[in-house]
Motif scaffolding. Sequence first.
Motif, PDB file in Angstrom:
ATOM      1  N   SER A   1       0.856  -1.184   0.000  1.00 43.64           N
ATOM      2  CA  SER A   1       0.000   0.000   0.000  1.00 43.64           C
ATOM      3  C   SER A   1       0.891   1.233   0.000  1.00 43.64           C
ATOM      4  CB  SER A   1      -0.914   0.018   1.228  1.00 43.64           C
ATOM      5  OG  SER A   1      -0.145   0.166   2.409  1.00 43.64           O
ATOM      6  N   ALA A   2       0.302   2.388  -0.263  1.00 39.84           N
ATOM      7  CA  ALA A   2       1.077   3.630  -0.271  1.00 39.84           C
ATOM      8  C   ALA A   2       1.728   3.879   1.086  1.00 39.84           C
ATOM      9  CB  ALA A   2       0.174   4.795  -0.658  1.00 39.84           C
ATOM     10  N   ALA A   3       1.029   3.504   2.152  1.00 37.97           N
ATOM     11  CA  ALA A   3       1.548   3.750   3.503  1.00 37.97           C
ATOM     12  C   ALA A   3       2.778   2.914   3.818  1.00 37.97           C
ATOM     13  CB  ALA A   3       0.452   3.481   4.537  1.00 37.97           C
ATOM     14  N   SER A   4       2.932   1.787   3.138  1.00 36.91           N
ATOM     15  CA  SER A   4       4.073   0.912   3.424  1.00 36.91           C
ATOM     16  C   SER A   4       5.247   1.156   2.491  1.00 36.91           C
ATOM     17  CB  SER A   4       3.639  -0.559   3.330  1.00 36.91           C
ATOM     18  OG  SER A   4       3.209  -0.873   2.020  1.00 36.91           O
ATOM     19  N   HIS A   5       5.166   2.214   1.678  1.00 38.74           N
ATOM     20  CA  HIS A   5       6.270   2.573   0.795  1.00 38.74           C
ATOM     21  C   HIS A   5       7.067   3.734   1.383  1.00 38.74           C
ATOM     22  CE1 HIS A   5       4.392  -0.036  -2.116  1.00 38.74           C
ATOM     23  NE2 HIS A   5       5.427   0.128  -2.916  1.00 38.74           N
TER      24      HIS A   5
END
Length: 453
Positions: A386-390
């Motif tokens: 997800s975007a949060a884990s990048h």
Amino acid sequence: MAKSLFLLCLHVLILIDMIQGDGMIEVFKWKQMDYYNRGDKRLHRMPDPSAPVVFPGRYGRENHFRGKRDVLTSRDTPAGIMPRSNMAATENTGPYVAYNNVPMGVTHFRGRLFVTMPRRRVGIPSTLNFIDMRSDGKQRSPKLRAYPDFELNQFNASETNLVSVYRTTVDACQRLWFIDTGMLEYPNNRQQIRRPSIWIVDLATDRVRKRYDIPESIVETGRGLASLTIDVGDRHQCQKAYAYIPDLVNSRLYVYSLEEDHMWVFQHNYFNFDPLAGDLHIGGQTFRWDDGIFSTTLGPKQSDGSHDVYFHAMASNNEFVVSNRVLQKESNAARSDHGNDFRVLGSRGVNKQCTMHDYDPRTGVVFYAEIQTNGVGCWKSSQPFSAASHGIVASDPQNMIYPSDLTIDEDGVIWVMSNSMPIFIYSQLDPNAYNFRIWKQDVYEAKHNTVCE
């Protein structure tokens, strides 16, 4: 009040520093690329009568790609470039035109840094080159040395010589792999002068071990064959290697088996570009690209011994995955319905279009060369996609304009090429400014202070 505002700003700065990793280290930079051998001694030689004739359209119908629209892309004529009919005088003045030499790929192996120079313009002495880190590693702007030698890079001297190479990779068996597109991508006059081909060079001896001409039944021209990933178990299974080759123009994925000396084609909707992610703004240039599947990388080993293969289109923020067991079985390519073999991992986030990416088995992290952020991103494969884990490893819109390649060597060092390509295509490079850079960073340092820890 002022003190509280100061503390708040300081807190924000600390958070920003924690969000972004330790960055990339600049290794080399160039205003213009130069070579130890420009071919200057060949200026007044008469043409070789036995050399192959260079003409357009020899392999396939360049103006009739199935389903392609007439869209200005990264492979089209840059602003201010003279048409082919006016280039004759320029071509006859010599083999080296400094401005036209724009590097694309970078790969490191034991003290040699391989740098590719696709022949998108005239005046490029050699398409496959290297920097000797032992002798030239301390220079700011080292000259390039042709690899494996200057003669093999002279496409008009022999039908078996190199024409144009975009990127390279090194496998576990210490072999350099690359695609020669066989195409001169001169503005207004692309010329497919021979079949695109897969090359394998033994880095211990610098001898070419294999050249495989890609059949026309697989692909008409080499336009769009800009990278490849090698899947080989270990050094005891070198002959069982597979190459995964994205075609960014025709939106296909090709698989080559070294053992069988044979190739097959996969087609899937996930190989297409995302029409909502094709609008780009890089280096002060605003444009639209339609590049399809662009990069593949071999992911972590699964419990059954297989590996995931991650892939994405360049004009997309999404990442996808397929098992290498699926790709290595030719019969799977013939199926009209692939079921759930190809899966969506998720989105990297907004404006996270990416050229190349590479998985590091030491850290379990995939590192991305992100073109709109002008930097390097990361994702830990054990975490949800997800975007949060990048995470953000580095972002430098002034100096890292368009990271065109990212590779990780056997020592766990990331290498990145940034080449200001959109400025070259749509505007004009300043020959007095540093336009091209090579960066590096240890994988552990790269993920430090990011969500990829």
